[in-house]
Design a protein around this motif. Structure first.
Motif, short mmCIF file in Angstrom:
data_model
loop_
_atom_site.label_atom_id
_atom_site.label_comp_id
_atom_site.label_asym_id
_atom_site.label_seq_id
_atom_site.Cartn_x
_atom_site.Cartn_y
_atom_site.Cartn_z
N GLY A 34 40.15 23.12 98.06
CA GLY A 34 39.42 23.94 97.39
C GLY A 34 40.74 24.10 95.79
O GLY A 34 41.06 25.79 95.64
N ALA A 35 41.69 23.03 96.07
CA ALA A 35 42.84 23.96 94.70
C ALA A 35 42.29 23.31 93.29
O ALA A 35 41.23 22.22 93.87
CB ALA A 35 43.57 22.83 95.10
N ALA A 36 42.40 24.18 92.71
CA ALA A 36 41.55 23.66 91.23
C ALA A 36 42.43 22.11 90.36
O ALA A 36 42.94 21.82 90.86
CB ALA A 36 42.05 24.93 89.87
N LEU A 37 41.49 21.63 90.42
CA LEU A 37 41.57 20.22 89.52
C LEU A 37 41.47 20.50 88.17
O LEU A 37 42.15 19.68 87.89
CB LEU A 37 40.19 19.27 90.14
N GLY A 38 40.69 21.39 87.65
CA GLY A 38 40.81 21.54 85.70
C GLY A 38 39.68 22.48 85.63
O GLY A 38 38.91 23.13 86.59
N THR A 39 38.59 21.84 84.76
CA THR A 39 37.46 22.71 84.47
C THR A 39 36.46 21.80 83.97
O THR A 39 37.07 20.62 83.63
CB THR A 39 37.90 23.74 82.85
N ALA A 40 34.97 22.19 83.52
CA ALA A 40 34.42 21.39 83.28
C ALA A 40 33.04 22.70 83.00
O ALA A 40 32.62 23.25 83.05
CB ALA A 40 33.45 20.49 84.21
N ASP A 41 32.56 21.76 81.27
CA ASP A 41 31.55 22.43 81.09
C ASP A 41 29.89 23.48 81.53
O ASP A 41 29.70 22.23 82.31
CB ASP A 41 31.01 21.71 79.67
N LYS A 42 29.93 23.60 82.11
CA LYS A 42 28.83 24.06 83.41
C LYS A 42 27.79 23.67 82.90
O LYS A 42 26.35 22.83 83.23
CB LYS A 42 28.52 25.58 83.24
N THR A 43 27.30 23.33 81.57
CA THR A 43 26.15 22.46 80.75
C THR A 43 25.94 21.51 81.42
O THR A 43 24.58 20.75 81.81
CB THR A 43 25.70 22.79 80.00
N GLY A 44 26.97 21.15 81.54
CA GLY A 44 27.51 19.06 82.47
C GLY A 44 27.74 19.06 83.78
O GLY A 44 27.73 17.64 84.20
N VAL A 45 27.86 19.78 84.81
CA VAL A 45 28.41 19.73 85.88
C VAL A 45 27.10 19.41 86.61
O VAL A 45 27.51 18.76 87.18
CB VAL A 45 28.73 20.65 85.49
N HIS A 46 25.68 19.79 86.64
CA HIS A 46 24.83 19.71 87.76
C HIS A 46 24.02 18.73 86.89
O HIS A 46 23.27 18.69 86.80
CB HIS A 46 24.32 21.32 87.92
N HIS A 47 24.46 17.99 88.29
CA HIS A 47 23.74 16.40 88.47
C HIS A 47 23.05 15.66 89.10
O HIS A 47 23.39 16.53 90.82
CB HIS A 47 24.60 15.36 87.46
N ALA A 48 23.21 14.20 89.32
CA ALA A 48 23.17 13.99 91.02
C ALA A 48 24.43 13.89 91.75
O ALA A 48 24.12 13.55 93.11
CB ALA A 48 22.66 12.62 90.53
N ASP A 49 25.01 13.76 91.12
CA ASP A 49 26.50 13.52 91.59
C ASP A 49 27.15 14.70 91.39
O ASP A 49 28.91 14.80 90.84
CB ASP A 49 27.53 12.22 91.19
N THR A 50 27.16 16.04 91.37
CA THR A 50 27.81 16.93 91.18
C THR A 50 28.97 17.37 91.61
O THR A 50 29.19 16.87 92.68
CB THR A 50 27.22 18.44 91.67
N PRO A 51 30.78 17.42 91.09
CA PRO A 51 31.71 17.76 91.99
C PRO A 51 31.61 18.85 91.93
O PRO A 51 31.39 19.88 91.88
CB PRO A 51 32.13 17.84 90.55
N LEU A 52 32.71 19.17 93.35
CA LEU A 52 32.93 19.94 93.96
C LEU A 52 33.27 20.93 92.69
O LEU A 52 33.92 21.19 92.26
CB LEU A 52 34.32 19.95 95.01
N HIS A 53 33.25 22.69 92.59
CA HIS A 53 33.30 23.35 92.07
C HIS A 53 33.23 25.24 92.83
O HIS A 53 32.93 25.06 93.79
CB HIS A 53 32.41 23.62 90.71
N LEU A 54 33.30 25.65 92.21
CA LEU A 54 33.86 26.71 92.29
C LEU A 54 32.56 28.54 92.28
O LEU A 54 32.31 27.57 90.70
CB LEU A 54 35.15 27.42 92.80
N ALA A 55 31.90 28.60 93.17
CA ALA A 55 31.53 29.70 92.50
C ALA A 55 31.55 30.97 93.87
O ALA A 55 32.40 30.95 94.39
CB ALA A 55 29.65 28.85 92.90
#
Length: 197
Positions: free
Chosen positions: A16-37
């Motif tokens: 649960g530690a931050a690794l960086g950021t990603a654009d929301k428009t491209g983060v959800h796909h077949a291999d979505t990385p773990l992220h905070l919500a």
């Protein structure tokens, strides 16, 4: 013409530690990385929960029924601030002070090849006014007695509920008779990336 900056989500390592950021428009796909919500359940004085049906045009889990709203905190944005911001954006509601109830909730779910993979603390809150949903986000809203929602989850009588909502309701049902009685969650159990002052 001013171009709006991209909406960023916070990427997480398995702890649960931050690794960086990603654009929301491209983060959800077949291999979505773990992220905070986060997820939020809006409750009225009678203990009814506002349920929403996600817009059929959404990229992830279109058309499913779920909790009042979900969202992603921006980098360095406190979760309670993000919850209130998202309530206004998605439902046009002024959300009362959110109360943390499931600090350690996390899940992974897939629909039609698109994956959600989130550490997703859960909040409960009240709201002022009548929901005026953003059409790109929500197709329908419904106020449901908490006991009816729990029964629908347990006997699978409400088809099309989001997987995370089902898991959350099962956990929330262990906290007490209804949302108004749920105890405050332990903020130290939040993902490290969400523990902002």
């Amino acid at each position: 013409m001013t171009v709006a900056p991209p909406e960023l989500v916070v990427l997480l390592d398995p702890a649960g530690a931050a690794l960086g950021t990603a654009d929301k428009t491209g983060v959800h796909h077949a291999d979505t990385p773990l992220h905070l919500a986060f997820s939020c359940y809006l409750v009225d004085d009678d203990g009814r929960v506002l349920m929403t049906r996600r817009a059929a045009t959404k990229r992830t889990f279109p058309g499913v029924w779920t909790n009042s709203f979900c969202g992603h905190p921006a980098p360095d944005e406190p979760l309670d601030t993000a919850v209130r911001r998202r309530g206004r954006q998605e439902l046009g509601l002024d959300v009362g002070p959110p109360r943390l109830v499931l600090p350690g909730f996390r899940y992974r779910a897939e629909q039609d090849g698109v994956v959600e993979h989130e550490m997703c603390p859960v909040f409960v809150a009240s709201a002022t006014g009548t929901a005026q949903p953003e059409a790109d986000e929500v197709d329908e809203v419904r106020a449901v007695p908490w006991g009816d929602l729990v029964s629908a989850v347990r006997d699978r009588s409400w088809p099309g509920l989001s997987p995370w909502c089902v898991e959350q309701v099962e956990e929330l049902a262990t906290l007490g008779e209804g949302p108004l009685s749920w105890p405050e969650g332990d903020a130290t159990a939040l993902p490290p990336a969400a523990r902002l002052a």
